[in-house]
Design a protein around this motif. Structure first.
Motif, PDB file in Angstrom:
ATOM      1  N   LEU A  82       0.812  -1.217   0.000  1.00  0.00           N
ATOM      2  CA  LEU A  82       0.000   0.000   0.000  1.00  0.00           C
ATOM      3  C   LEU A  82       0.846   1.268   0.000  1.00  0.00           C
ATOM      4  N   ASP A  83       2.149   1.114  -0.094  1.00  0.00           N
ATOM      5  CA  ASP A  83       3.037   2.270  -0.115  1.00  0.00           C
ATOM      6  C   ASP A  83       2.834   3.088  -1.387  1.00  0.00           C
ATOM      7  N   GLU A  84       3.230   4.362  -1.322  1.00  0.00           N
ATOM      8  CA  GLU A  84       3.245   5.215  -2.504  1.00  0.00           C
ATOM      9  C   GLU A  84       4.390   4.773  -3.407  1.00  0.00           C
ATOM     10  N   TYR A  85       4.410   5.269  -4.650  1.00  0.00           N
ATOM     11  CA  TYR A  85       5.564   5.006  -5.504  1.00  0.00           C
ATOM     12  C   TYR A  85       6.816   5.610  -4.865  1.00  0.00           C
ATOM     13  N   ASP A  86       7.973   5.274  -5.414  1.00  0.00           N
ATOM     14  CA  ASP A  86       9.255   5.619  -4.793  1.00  0.00           C
ATOM     15  C   ASP A  86       9.570   7.101  -4.992  1.00  0.00           C
ATOM     16  N   LEU A  87       8.937   7.934  -4.184  1.00  0.00           N
ATOM     17  CA  LEU A  87       9.104   9.381  -4.307  1.00  0.00           C
ATOM     18  C   LEU A  87      10.560   9.799  -4.120  1.00  0.00           C
ATOM     19  N   GLU A  88      11.211   9.240  -3.099  1.00  0.00           N
ATOM     20  CA  GLU A  88      12.598   9.618  -2.830  1.00  0.00           C
ATOM     21  C   GLU A  88      13.513   9.221  -3.981  1.00  0.00           C
ATOM     22  N   GLY A  89      13.328   8.008  -4.498  1.00  0.00           N
ATOM     23  CA  GLY A  89      14.148   7.562  -5.609  1.00  0.00           C
ATOM     24  C   GLY A  89      13.941   8.400  -6.858  1.00  0.00           C
ATOM     25  N   LEU A  90      12.706   8.777  -7.124  1.00  0.00           N
ATOM     26  CA  LEU A  90      12.416   9.590  -8.300  1.00  0.00           C
ATOM     27  C   LEU A  90      13.091  10.956  -8.209  1.00  0.00           C
ATOM     28  N   LEU A  91      13.049  11.559  -7.025  1.00  0.00           N
ATOM     29  CA  LEU A  91      13.617  12.898  -6.867  1.00  0.00           C
ATOM     30  C   LEU A  91      15.141  12.881  -6.787  1.00  0.00           C
ATOM     31  N   LYS A  92      15.698  11.844  -6.175  1.00  0.00           N
ATOM     32  CA  LYS A  92      17.147  11.824  -5.960  1.00  0.00           C
ATOM     33  C   LYS A  92      17.922  11.141  -7.077  1.00  0.00           C
ATOM     34  N   ARG A  93      17.273  10.239  -7.824  1.00  0.00           N
ATOM     35  CA  ARG A  93      17.999   9.491  -8.852  1.00  0.00           C
ATOM     36  C   ARG A  93      17.539   9.843 -10.270  1.00  0.00           C
ATOM     37  N   LEU A  94      16.225   9.814 -10.488  1.00  0.00           N
ATOM     38  CA  LEU A  94      15.741  10.073 -11.844  1.00  0.00           C
ATOM     39  C   LEU A  94      15.791  11.554 -12.192  1.00  0.00           C
ATOM     40  N   ALA A  95      15.372  12.412 -11.285  1.00  0.00           N
ATOM     41  CA  ALA A  95      15.308  13.846 -11.589  1.00  0.00           C
ATOM     42  C   ALA A  95      16.656  14.419 -12.035  1.00  0.00           C
ATOM     43  N   PRO A  96      17.783  14.120 -11.360  1.00  0.00           N
ATOM     44  CA  PRO A  96      19.069  14.668 -11.829  1.00  0.00           C
ATOM     45  C   PRO A  96      19.430  14.222 -13.243  1.00  0.00           C
ATOM     46  N   ARG A  97      19.079  13.005 -13.607  1.00  0.00           N
ATOM     47  CA  ARG A  97      19.356  12.531 -14.969  1.00  0.00           C
ATOM     48  C   ARG A  97      18.506  13.285 -15.983  1.00  0.00           C
TER      49      ARG A  97
END
Length: 239
Positions: A82-97
């Motif tokens: 029931l967790d949300e999608y990986d908000l931290e991973g999206l902001l810290k890993r995908l966003a910089p790319r």
């Protein structure tokens, strides 16, 4: 037919060091839902919550309202699905790319980082975040350390199947989760596109109710994003 109610958590702590906790307003939203259900003499057969503090605290505060009215509130079952999608991973890993590869996204990120004032920061974050999620959904830059959109959708499907298979007829089940999960569940019920699932997600208010009627073989939307317990528009929030 049975009834599944998905509750989005109350307002979290946007722009704070720890986003994953309810704001004072978020706690108020959850308490008002508990009072509303107590006045309606609501009874639930099963209660589930996601693993995040904001989800579990919302369930706790709602449950207190029913218990104080002498109503039964089953012990919440915590489900990691029931967790949300990986908000931290999206902001810290995908966003910089994306900043490196897409000038338009880089500008959205810059606008957010430079914005001043709560409303401006909320607006600029939303614009950046919508673009980020669309890129994530497209899988153009896969990252094994970030849950994919497909894997996220599979989680949503697993929970729905669990509820359908474990509950008897005429049961009431309530789930405390986040906007992404609710958008995904609504997508499944309506059989709409992935992009529409994101659009649904962005419209879901904090502490709102989305309800589905279901059997083992049927899963249908009954109501979406309702807030009968929040009559004052000052209590309406989206993040």
């Amino acid at each position: 037919m049975s009834l599944l109610t998905l509750v989005r958590h109350g307002q979290a702590s946007f722009d704070a060091d720890d986003y994953d906790r309810l704001s004072a307003l978020g706690e108020q939203q959850a308490r008002l839902l508990g009072q509303y259900w107590a006045n309606q003499r609501m009874a639930f057969d099963e209660v589930y919550t996601g693993p995040r503090s904001r989800q579990q605290k919302s369930a706790e505060l709602v449950g207190m309202g029913l218990q104080q009215a002498g109503l039964v509130w089953p012990e919440p079952v915590i489900l990691s699905d029931l967790d949300e999608y990986d908000l931290e991973g999206l902001l810290k890993r995908l966003a910089p790319r994306l900043v490196e590869l897409h000038p338009e996204f880089a500008q959205l990120m810059k606008d957010y980082q430079c914005s001043v004032g709560e409303q401006n920061r909320l607006r600029d974050f939303q614009r950046m975040f919508e673009s980020l999620l669309r890129h994530w959904q497209s899988a153009e830059l896969p990252d094994e350390d970030i849950e994919s959109w497909a894997a996220f959708r599979n989680r949503v499907d697993r929970v729905i199947r669990r509820v359908q298979e474990q509950s008897g007829r005429g049961r009431r089940v309530v789930v405390f989760t986040s906007g992404g999960f609710i958008g995904g569940a609504t997508q499944q019920a309506l059989k709409v596109s992935d992009s529409t699932a994101l659009e649904l997600n962005w419209r879901i208010r904090n502490c709102s109710l989305t309800e589905f009627v279901y059997t083992r073989n049927r899963f249908s939307l009954d109501s979406f994003n309702t807030i009968p317990h929040l009559s004052d528009a000052a209590l309406w929030t989206y993040r």
